[in-house]
Enzyme design. Structure first.
Site, PDB file in Angstrom:
ATOM      1  N   ARG A 171      52.824  40.910  26.305  1.00 16.25           N
ATOM      2  CA  ARG A 171      53.203  39.515  26.568  1.00 16.25           C
ATOM      3  C   ARG A 171      52.200  38.492  26.030  1.00 16.25           C
ATOM      4  O   ARG A 171      52.564  37.530  25.360  1.00 16.25           O
ATOM      5  CB  ARG A 171      53.328  39.312  28.082  1.00 16.25           C
ATOM      6  N   ILE A 172      50.914  38.699  26.361  1.00 16.90           N
ATOM      7  CA  ILE A 172      49.923  37.678  25.987  1.00 16.90           C
ATOM      8  C   ILE A 172      49.699  37.680  24.478  1.00 16.90           C
ATOM      9  O   ILE A 172      49.632  36.616  23.846  1.00 16.90           O
ATOM     10  CB  ILE A 172      48.604  37.880  26.774  1.00 16.90           C
ATOM     11  N   ARG A 201      39.563  42.189  28.839  1.00 17.00           N
ATOM     12  CA  ARG A 201      38.587  42.668  29.819  1.00 17.00           C
ATOM     13  C   ARG A 201      37.278  42.936  29.101  1.00 17.00           C
ATOM     14  O   ARG A 201      37.275  43.524  27.998  1.00 17.00           O
ATOM     15  CB  ARG A 201      39.074  43.962  30.486  1.00 17.00           C
ATOM     16  N   GLU A 259      30.610  41.278  34.440  1.00 18.08           N
ATOM     17  CA  GLU A 259      30.685  39.905  34.977  1.00 18.08           C
ATOM     18  C   GLU A 259      30.081  39.821  36.371  1.00 18.08           C
ATOM     19  O   GLU A 259      30.296  40.741  37.161  1.00 18.08           O
ATOM     20  CB  GLU A 259      32.162  39.465  35.044  1.00 18.08           C
ATOM     21  N   HIS A 304      35.637  33.430  32.318  1.00 13.63           N
ATOM     22  CA  HIS A 304      36.890  34.098  32.712  1.00 13.63           C
ATOM     23  C   HIS A 304      37.905  33.081  33.268  1.00 13.63           C
ATOM     24  O   HIS A 304      38.324  33.169  34.432  1.00 13.63           O
ATOM     25  CB  HIS A 304      36.592  35.195  33.745  1.00 13.63           C
TER      26      HIS A 304
HETATM   27  C1  DGY Z   1      44.158  38.571  35.369  1.00  9.87           C
HETATM   28  O1  DGY Z   1      45.070  38.056  36.023  1.00  9.87           O
HETATM   29  O2  DGY Z   1      44.106  39.773  35.154  1.00  9.87           O
HETATM   30  C2  DGY Z   1      43.124  37.644  34.793  1.00  9.87           C
HETATM   31  O3  DGY Z   1      42.065  38.307  34.222  1.00  9.87           O
HETATM   32  C3  DGY Z   1      42.623  36.647  35.827  1.00  9.87           C
HETATM   33  O4  DGY Z   1      43.656  35.773  36.065  1.00  9.87           O
END
Ligand code: DGY
Length: 329
Positions: A155-156, A243, A272, A290
């Protein structure tokens, strides 16, 4: 008996009102450490835990836990041992879909910001070093006409591709690096003929911008390591909104310092909130805390979805965004 919810960190918008309407809500005053969270999950006082990415829900915790489920306030769920949850009959849910565009915007921002050196340029102005327009001041690299390589095509990544095509980038992708699987034109949908699938090795070698869009798994941990960084073009820029542990951050610092690649735009880090030694000293980086999903509307929607997931689990229904629906069969 009313459902009992443990919320490890307060969430915005409708999230808490929805939970309060459905049952008893305990919100921890500060983010719990591992032992505290494990003890709370084992207490038998809660039906569902609403977690954040930093809450580690691993196999030992799940072995002691007396909960029906975990509702993660995120689309990613690498903080949860899914196999152990499934074996233990613990339903896990997440918040997919709602943060796709916001995260893609941040990926584009990092592409533009690294290519055009926006952080360095801003600092130059703020520090009073701007002495007027000059032919060679803050020269960056072109975005339009460059090759964008997408590692992953979910999706992203698709939302990034849509934006990148608008900016005149040539888009290539590998759907499941480091492995491969053919993606048919039918599956490509609106992208058929506009993007091209290539093997992972070619993606690494050809990309001017290599943007990561894979979940963190055993296969993708350190997907980008010293060897991959060496195969990238010296003028290439690495973008990570997925990630942190997908990149070997110490190797990245070396590659940037030695000029093996030209820059990096990172919204996520390996450990992180800590950064690899030397990363923050490198001028050719844009570093964000993030914030891929950090818009008011998106976080409200994540809160609503995670509350609805939690309520469904507590009431014995499979939630709309179950990650392991088989855990209850
Ligand atoms: C997620 O939703 O996995 C993002 O890294 C934080 O919104």
């Amino acid at each position: 008996m009313r459902s009992r919810y443990l919320v490890t960190t307060a969430i915005p918008g409708l999230g808490l009102p929805l939970l309060r309407e459905a049952g008893e809500v305990t919100i921890l005053p500060e983010a719990p450490d591992y032992e505290t969270l494990a003890a709370l999950c084992a207490s038998g006082d809660y039906d569902v835990v609403l977690t954040q990415l930093r809450d580690v829900i691993d196999a030992p915790l799940l072995a002691r836990a007396r909960i029906r489920g975990v509702s993660n306030f995120a689309v990613g769920y690498n903080n949860i041992d899914l196999d152990a949850a499934t074996t233990g009959g613990v339903m896990v849910a997440n918040t997919p879909g709602v943060l796709t565009d916001a995260t893609a915007d941040i990926a584009l921002l990092l592409i533009l910001g690294t290519a055009r050196r926006v952080v360095e340029a801003d600092r130059l102005v703020r520090e009073g070093r701007f002495k007027g327009w000059a032919p060679e001041l803050m020269l960056g690299s072109d975005v339009s006409g460059a090759v964008l390589g997408l590692a992953g095509f979910g999706r992203i990544a698709r939302a990034v591709a849509r934006r990148a095509i608008g900016f005149g980038l040539e888009v290539i992708f590998s759907p499941r690096p480091p492995g491969d699987r053919p993606v048919s034109n039918e599956e490509l949908g609106e992208f058929a003929g506009r993007v091209r699938q290539v093997p992972w090795d070619e993606l690494v070698k050809r990309s001017d911008f290599l943007s990561l869009h894979v979940p963190l798994t055993d296969r993708t941990r350190h997907l980008v390591d010293a060897a991959v960084l060496k195969r990238m073009k010296p003028e290439a820029i690495l973008i990570n909104t997925a990630r942190g542990p997908v990149v070997d951050e110490a190797a990245l610092v070396q590659a940037l310092a030695n000029g093996e690649i030209a820059g990096a735009g990172l919204d996520v880090f390996e450990d992180e909130p800590r950064l690899a030694v030397g990363l923050a000293d490198l001028p050719n980086t844009v570093l964000l805390p993030h914030i891929g999903s950090a818009t008011v509307a998106v976080r409200n929607e994540m809160a609503r979805l995670s509350a609805l997931n939690a309520i469904a689990i507590a009431e014995g229904r499979v939630p709309a965004h179950a990650v392991n629906p088989q855990s209850w069969t």
